[in-house]
Design a protein around this motif. Structure first.
Motif, PDB file in Angstrom:
ATOM      1  N   CYS A   1       0.852  -1.184   0.000  1.00 55.07           N
ATOM      2  CA  CYS A   1       0.000   0.000   0.000  1.00 55.07           C
ATOM      3  C   CYS A   1       0.891   1.237   0.000  1.00 55.07           C
TER       4      CYS A   1
ATOM      5  N   ALA B   1       0.202   4.291   0.720  1.00 56.21           N
ATOM      6  CA  ALA B   1      -0.078   5.246   1.799  1.00 56.21           C
ATOM      7  C   ALA B   1       0.697   4.899   3.068  1.00 56.21           C
ATOM      8  N   CYS B   2       0.867   3.607   3.360  1.00 55.90           N
ATOM      9  CA  CYS B   2       1.514   3.214   4.622  1.00 55.90           C
ATOM     10  C   CYS B   2       2.772   2.396   4.368  1.00 55.90           C
TER      11      CYS B   2
ATOM     12  N   CYS C   1      -4.424   2.173   8.701  1.00 53.06           N
ATOM     13  CA  CYS C   1      -4.335   2.894   7.429  1.00 53.06           C
ATOM     14  C   CYS C   1      -5.671   2.773   6.688  1.00 53.06           C
TER      15      CYS C   1
ATOM     16  N   CYS D   1      -5.869   0.986   2.766  1.00 56.88           N
ATOM     17  CA  CYS D   1      -5.749  -0.481   2.670  1.00 56.88           C
ATOM     18  C   CYS D   1      -6.488  -1.168   3.815  1.00 56.88           C
TER      19      CYS D   1
HETATM   20 ZN   LIG Z   1      -2.085   1.192   3.809  1.00 54.48          ZN
END
Ligand SMILES: [Zn+2]
Length: 178
Positions: free
Chosen positions: A118, A120-121, A133, A136
């Motif tokens: 993912c 974002a994280c 997060c 996800c």
């Molecule tokens: Zn994530």
């Protein structure tokens, strides 16, 4: 140290000479033997997954191992698709579009398997302040981009096949090392 770590160390090692103090070549030999015993693709999977560093960038720019792996994997996916009769291939048009689909499935499954984190994280599943997060939902896994329905399902199948190939390769190579 697990097999993957030893393999990584050996592949990245500048000195592959085997001597009394230096056992770095053992995992490479074991990997080669495991390949002979197994599917042939395992050592390449291991090499690309653990030793080539930033896979996502490499997937876009193309490294020799990755290019070779993608060729072999695409051939495998085409073979599997035909065996399992994913599509009808009765006419030239069918066969042409089937080839394109198989290629996309091969590329997407390999890209996702190599770097399916993912964004974002970065795959941790948590935000910096330790909350789950949102993109996800805490799984740490990225969505498979640009695919849906039948294609998405097959990409997912092929991602698990890749993981299975690597696991059985590592198990075989680990067995030889012991
Ligand atoms: Zn994530």
């Amino acid at each position: 140290m697990g097999f993957a770590d030893r393999f990584l160390h050996a592949v990245n090692s500048t000195n592959l000479q085997d001597d009394a103090h230096h056992h770095d070549t053992d995992p490479l030999c074991a990997a080669a033997l495991a390949d002979t015993a197994g599917a042939g693709i395992g050592s390449l999977l291991s090499r690309v997954k653990y030793a080539d560093g930033t896979q996502h960038k490499l997937f876009e720019s193309g490294s020799a191992n990755l290019a070779q792996l993608l060729r072999i994997w695409t051939a495998r996916v085409i073979e599997k698709g035909r065996e399992r009769k994913w599509l009808k291939e009765n006419t030239a048009w069918d066969s042409d579009s089937a080839q394109k689909l198989y290629r996309r499935i091969a590329e997407r499954s390999l890209a996702h398997w190599l770097d399916g984190k993912c964004p974002a994280c970065s795959g941790s599943g948590n935000t910096a302040d330790r909350r789950i997060c949102a993109p996800c939902k805490g799984t740490g896994k990225a969505e498979i981009a640009g695919a849906g329905g039948f294609e998405l399902e097959k990409v997912k199948d092929m991602v698990s096949e890749l993981e299975g190939l690597l696991q059985s390769h590592n198990a075989r190579a680990g067995g030889i090392l012991r």
